[in-house]
Structure formats: structure tokens, C-alpha cells
Design a protein around this motif. Structure first.
Motif, PDB file in Angstrom:
ATOM      1  N   ILE A  14       0.834  -1.211   0.000  1.00  0.00           N
ATOM      2  CA  ILE A  14       0.000   0.000   0.000  1.00  0.00           C
ATOM      3  C   ILE A  14       0.864   1.253   0.000  1.00  0.00           C
ATOM      4  CG2 ILE A  14      -1.641   1.346   1.364  1.00  0.00           C
ATOM      5  CD1 ILE A  14      -2.820  -1.335   2.309  1.00  0.00           C
ATOM      6  N   LEU A  15       1.926   1.261   0.806  1.00  0.00           N
ATOM      7  CA  LEU A  15       2.794   2.433   0.887  1.00  0.00           C
ATOM      8  C   LEU A  15       3.498   2.684  -0.428  1.00  0.00           C
ATOM      9  CD1 LEU A  15       4.344   1.979   4.453  1.00  0.00           C
ATOM     10  CD2 LEU A  15       2.686   3.699   3.722  1.00  0.00           C
ATOM     11  N   VAL A  16       3.957   1.615  -1.079  1.00  0.00           N
ATOM     12  CA  VAL A  16       4.668   1.769  -2.345  1.00  0.00           C
ATOM     13  C   VAL A  16       3.736   2.299  -3.420  1.00  0.00           C
ATOM     14  CG1 VAL A  16       5.786   0.498  -4.219  1.00  0.00           C
ATOM     15  CG2 VAL A  16       6.451   0.056  -1.859  1.00  0.00           C
ATOM     16  N   LYS A  17       2.498   1.697  -3.493  1.00  0.00           N
ATOM     17  CA  LYS A  17       1.579   2.102  -4.547  1.00  0.00           C
ATOM     18  C   LYS A  17       1.058   3.521  -4.324  1.00  0.00           C
ATOM     19  CE  LYS A  17      -0.034  -2.452  -6.035  1.00  0.00           C
ATOM     20  NZ  LYS A  17      -1.215  -3.320  -6.243  1.00  0.00           N
ATOM     21  N   GLY A  18       0.953   3.944  -3.063  1.00  0.00           N
ATOM     22  CA  GLY A  18       0.400   5.251  -2.771  1.00  0.00           C
ATOM     23  C   GLY A  18       1.438   6.331  -2.558  1.00  0.00           C
ATOM     24  N   ARG A  19       2.690   5.997  -2.836  1.00  0.00           N
ATOM     25  CA  ARG A  19       3.763   6.948  -2.575  1.00  0.00           C
ATOM     26  C   ARG A  19       3.616   8.180  -3.452  1.00  0.00           C
ATOM     27  NH1 ARG A  19       8.733   3.797  -2.546  1.00  0.00           N
ATOM     28  NH2 ARG A  19       8.074   3.372  -0.415  1.00  0.00           N
ATOM     29  N   GLN A  20       3.684   9.333  -2.850  1.00  0.00           N
ATOM     30  CA  GLN A  20       3.537  10.575  -3.587  1.00  0.00           C
ATOM     31  C   GLN A  20       4.816  10.907  -4.339  1.00  0.00           C
ATOM     32  OE1 GLN A  20       2.482  13.134  -0.331  1.00  0.00           O
ATOM     33  NE2 GLN A  20       0.297  12.860  -0.671  1.00  0.00           N
ATOM     34  N   MET A  21       4.656  11.707  -5.391  1.00  0.00           N
ATOM     35  CA  MET A  21       5.818  12.106  -6.172  1.00  0.00           C
ATOM     36  C   MET A  21       6.832  12.858  -5.321  1.00  0.00           C
ATOM     37  SD  MET A  21       7.414  11.962  -8.971  1.00  0.00           S
ATOM     38  CE  MET A  21       6.185  11.252 -10.064  1.00  0.00           C
ATOM     39  N   SER A  22       6.369  13.557  -4.280  1.00  0.00           N
ATOM     40  CA  SER A  22       7.279  14.291  -3.404  1.00  0.00           C
ATOM     41  C   SER A  22       8.218  13.357  -2.653  1.00  0.00           C
ATOM     42  CB  SER A  22       6.477  15.130  -2.394  1.00  0.00           C
ATOM     43  OG  SER A  22       5.645  14.291  -1.595  1.00  0.00           O
ATOM     44  N   ASP A  23       7.882  12.071  -2.601  1.00  0.00           N
ATOM     45  CA  ASP A  23       8.663  11.074  -1.879  1.00  0.00           C
ATOM     46  C   ASP A  23       9.636  10.325  -2.786  1.00  0.00           C
ATOM     47  OD1 ASP A  23       9.355   9.577   0.402  1.00  0.00           O
ATOM     48  OD2 ASP A  23       7.955   7.988  -0.125  1.00  0.00           O
ATOM     49  N   LYS A  24       9.554  10.556  -4.100  1.00  0.00           N
ATOM     50  CA  LYS A  24      10.368   9.807  -5.046  1.00  0.00           C
ATOM     51  C   LYS A  24      11.826  10.292  -5.060  1.00  0.00           C
ATOM     52  CE  LYS A  24       7.118   7.176  -6.654  1.00  0.00           C
ATOM     53  NZ  LYS A  24       7.155   5.715  -6.509  1.00  0.00           N
ATOM     54  N   PHE A  25      12.713   9.377  -5.439  1.00  0.00           N
ATOM     55  CA  PHE A  25      14.136   9.721  -5.472  1.00  0.00           C
ATOM     56  C   PHE A  25      14.421  10.820  -6.489  1.00  0.00           C
ATOM     57  CE2 PHE A  25      18.498   9.223  -6.976  1.00  0.00           C
ATOM     58  CZ  PHE A  25      19.180   9.296  -5.777  1.00  0.00           C
ATOM     59  N   ILE A  26      13.720  10.801  -7.631  1.00  0.00           N
ATOM     60  CA  ILE A  26      13.965  11.821  -8.653  1.00  0.00           C
ATOM     61  C   ILE A  26      13.663  13.210  -8.106  1.00  0.00           C
ATOM     62  CG2 ILE A  26      11.641  11.470  -9.598  1.00  0.00           C
ATOM     63  CD1 ILE A  26      14.797  12.607 -11.526  1.00  0.00           C
ATOM     64  N   THR A  27      12.588  13.305  -7.317  1.00  0.00           N
ATOM     65  CA  THR A  27      12.251  14.592  -6.697  1.00  0.00           C
ATOM     66  C   THR A  27      13.310  14.999  -5.683  1.00  0.00           C
ATOM     67  OG1 THR A  27       9.893  14.071  -6.940  1.00  0.00           O
ATOM     68  CG2 THR A  27      10.474  15.862  -5.444  1.00  0.00           C
ATOM     69  N   GLY A  28      13.711  14.042  -4.841  1.00  0.00           N
ATOM     70  CA  GLY A  28      14.736  14.322  -3.832  1.00  0.00           C
ATOM     71  C   GLY A  28      16.057  14.719  -4.452  1.00  0.00           C
ATOM     72  N   SER A  29      16.412  14.089  -5.580  1.00  0.00           N
ATOM     73  CA  SER A  29      17.695  14.401  -6.220  1.00  0.00           C
ATOM     74  C   SER A  29      17.696  15.813  -6.802  1.00  0.00           C
ATOM     75  CB  SER A  29      18.007  13.375  -7.317  1.00  0.00           C
ATOM     76  OG  SER A  29      17.022  13.403  -8.339  1.00  0.00           O
ATOM     77  N   ILE A  30      16.565  16.230  -7.387  1.00  0.00           N
ATOM     78  CA  ILE A  30      16.485  17.594  -7.926  1.00  0.00           C
ATOM     79  C   ILE A  30      16.541  18.616  -6.795  1.00  0.00           C
ATOM     80  CG2 ILE A  30      15.026  19.253  -9.154  1.00  0.00           C
ATOM     81  CD1 ILE A  30      13.967  16.920 -10.812  1.00  0.00           C
ATOM     82  N   LEU A  31      15.830  18.326  -5.709  1.00  0.00           N
ATOM     83  CA  LEU A  31      15.856  19.235  -4.564  1.00  0.00           C
ATOM     84  C   LEU A  31      17.255  19.312  -3.950  1.00  0.00           C
ATOM     85  CD1 LEU A  31      12.459  18.301  -2.880  1.00  0.00           C
ATOM     86  CD2 LEU A  31      13.009  20.417  -4.113  1.00  0.00           C
ATOM     87  N   ALA A  32      17.976  18.185  -3.944  1.00  0.00           N
ATOM     88  CA  ALA A  32      19.353  18.198  -3.440  1.00  0.00           C
ATOM     89  C   ALA A  32      20.252  19.032  -4.351  1.00  0.00           C
ATOM     90  CB  ALA A  32      19.890  16.769  -3.328  1.00  0.00           C
ATOM     91  N   LEU A  33      20.053  18.936  -5.656  1.00  0.00           N
ATOM     92  CA  LEU A  33      20.788  19.788  -6.599  1.00  0.00           C
ATOM     93  C   LEU A  33      20.544  21.263  -6.286  1.00  0.00           C
ATOM     94  CD1 LEU A  33      20.157  17.975 -10.021  1.00  0.00           C
ATOM     95  CD2 LEU A  33      22.402  18.404  -9.003  1.00  0.00           C
ATOM     96  N   SER A 146       9.515  20.738   4.336  1.00  0.00           N
ATOM     97  CA  SER A 146       8.403  20.190   3.558  1.00  0.00           C
ATOM     98  C   SER A 146       8.722  18.860   2.894  1.00  0.00           C
ATOM     99  CB  SER A 146       7.977  21.208   2.489  1.00  0.00           C
ATOM    100  OG  SER A 146       7.600  22.432   3.080  1.00  0.00           O
ATOM    101  N   PHE A 147       9.976  18.633   2.554  1.00  0.00           N
ATOM    102  CA  PHE A 147      10.377  17.398   1.883  1.00  0.00           C
ATOM    103  C   PHE A 147      11.317  16.645   2.807  1.00  0.00           C
ATOM    104  CE2 PHE A 147       9.110  20.362  -1.335  1.00  0.00           C
ATOM    105  CZ  PHE A 147       8.394  19.597  -2.243  1.00  0.00           C
ATOM    106  N   ARG A 148      10.778  15.645   3.489  1.00  0.00           N
ATOM    107  CA  ARG A 148      11.529  14.998   4.565  1.00  0.00           C
ATOM    108  C   ARG A 148      11.778  13.516   4.339  1.00  0.00           C
ATOM    109  NH1 ARG A 148       8.924  17.555  10.011  1.00  0.00           N
ATOM    110  NH2 ARG A 148      10.718  16.486  10.884  1.00  0.00           N
TER     111      ARG A 148
END
Length: 236
Positions: A14-33, A146-148
Motif C-alpha cells: 500500500i505504501l509503495v503504490k500510494g507513494r507521492q511524487m514528493s517522496d520519489k528519489f527523482i524529486t529528492g535528487s532535484i531538490l538536493a541539486l 516540507s520534503f523529509r
């Protein structure tokens, strides 16, 4: 299969299927950049102040106080206060807009970050660097509050100390237990650190070339995150 194991597996699906885009690695990597970029930008272009690394600013604030350099101390106190205010505002936005259906509250936060960076880009270097640092530190605190999480793991997109600790701890635990999930977590943490470093390097180069206007590049990164988040969730 043991009922307890079945229940845990069901929850994980359930957690994997409902994971929001804000939780994805691609989002985290851009925010880290973006986080690395802004730290390099504020340090190089805005009076050697760290936008994200408030520990460094707090240390320098203490050093300046010990030297009775109160103007210098104030220079480092300002971004600290701005960072605190950003944390408060991020939580106010979360509480007020958490149930909003048309737009996610994190998109509102990123939109606010984007607007404020556009303001910074038009603040000339020199006497107004203090104002620019206030805004950049505020932006960074909005983001880190906001992104944790990245793929379910707690992380920070605007600083590296916690990620370095968590990544190394998971490597140690992996070699002790051979649990592949621990190795996976470590890869995520070190991946975020790598993107932060790349962002800092890009920030140093672009800031050297374009000065105050360089922050437009960070704004582009935030715009990409805003658009990506319209995809609420996806299945792995």
C-alpha cells in the motif's frame, strides 16, 4: 505465511503504490541539486553566508560575538532567524492546505520558493546581500521542512550531515545483517549527497559566470519539481 508477516507485506505494498511524487528519489535528487546550488550561491555571491548550513552560521555567529564584532554577528544571525521563520511558515501551509484536493500543499511551498528566488535574482550584489540571504535561507528552510522523505527514508535535501550519518549507519548494519534493504537505503542517502555535491559544483560555476542572476537556474529546478508533483503517485 505468518499472519503478522502477511500484514506487514500488505502495508508495504500500500505504501509503495500510494507513494507521492514528493517522496520519489527523482524529486529528492532535484531538490538536493537545488540545495547544493543555493549554498554555493549564497557563499560565493552573497557575503560568504551558508543558506542551508545553519550550524556553520551559528558557529560563526558565536565567533563574532567572542570577538565583540556585533555587526559581523548580526550578519550571521539574520539567516538563522530567516531559517526558523521558514520552518514555521511551512508548517502553517501544511496545516492550512493539507486537505486541499486541487493542489498539494507541497506544491504551494515550492511555488512560494520559486517566486522568492525570482526576487533574489533581481537583488543586486553589495549592500542588499543581507536581504538576499534572508530570502534564500527562508527558501531553504521551507524546502527542508516540507520534503523529509525519499522512498520512505527520512532525509534532508538542503544539508548533508544527517544523510551522511544515516547512509554510513545503514552500510554498517548491512555488513552485519546482510539485509539488502539497508544497502538500498544507504544508496539513496549517498545518492542524495552526490546530487548535493553536483549542485554545489554547478552553483559555483554558474555563479562565477552570472553573479546574482545565477539563482535563476535553481528556480528552474524548483519549477520542474512543481510540475512533477502534479503526478500525485505512481506504482513501482
Amino acid at each position: 505465511m505468518h499472519p503478522g508477516v502477511q500484514k506487514k507485506a500488505a502495508i508495504e505494498v500500500i505504501l509503495v503504490k500510494g507513494r507521492q511524487m514528493s517522496d520519489k528519489f527523482i524529486t529528492g535528487s532535484i531538490l538536493a541539486l537545488v540545495g547544493g546550488f543555493l549554498d554555493a550561491y549564497s557563499y560565493i555571491c552573497r557575503g560568504k553566508v551558508f543558506a542551508n548550513a545553519q550550524t556553520g552560521n551559528i558557529v560563526l555567529f558565536g565567533v563574532k560575538l567572542s570577538e565583540k564584532d556585533f555587526n559581523g554577528a548580526f550578519h550571521y544571525l539574520v539567516p538563522i532567524i530567516a531559517f526558523v521563520m521558514g520552518i514555521i511558515i511551512a508548517n502553517i501551509i501544511r496545516v492550512k492546505f493539507k486537505e486541499q484536493q486541487l493542489i498539494h500543499w507541497r506544491q504551494i511551498v515550492v511555488g512560494l520558493e520559486l517566486v522568492m528566488l525570482l526576487v533574489v535574482a533581481n537583488i543586486p550584489k553589495g549592500n542588499l546581500d543581507e536581504a538576499a540571504n534572508i530570502i534564500v535561507s527562508f527558501v531553504c528552510s521551507l524546502q527542508v521542512e516540507s520534503f523529509r522523505k525519499v522512498n520512505g527514508y527520512a532525509y534532508a535535501s538542503t544539508m548533508c550531515t544527517g544523510n551522511l550519518r544515516s547512509g554510513t549507519e545503514n552500510i554498517f548494519r548491512y555488513f552485519k545483517t546482510k539485509n539488502a534493504d539497508l544497502l538500498k537505503a544507504s544508496v539513496y542517502y549517498y545518492g542524495i549527497i552526490l546530487f548535493f555535491i553536483v549542485g554545489a559544483a554547478i552553483g559555483a560555476i554558474i555563479t562565477g559566470m552570472f553573479g546574482a542572476k545565477a539563482v535563476y537556474v535553481a528556480a528552474i529546478g524548483l519549477m520542474a519539481v512543481t510540475l512533477m508533483m502534479f503526478k500525485k503517485s505512481e506504482e513501482e
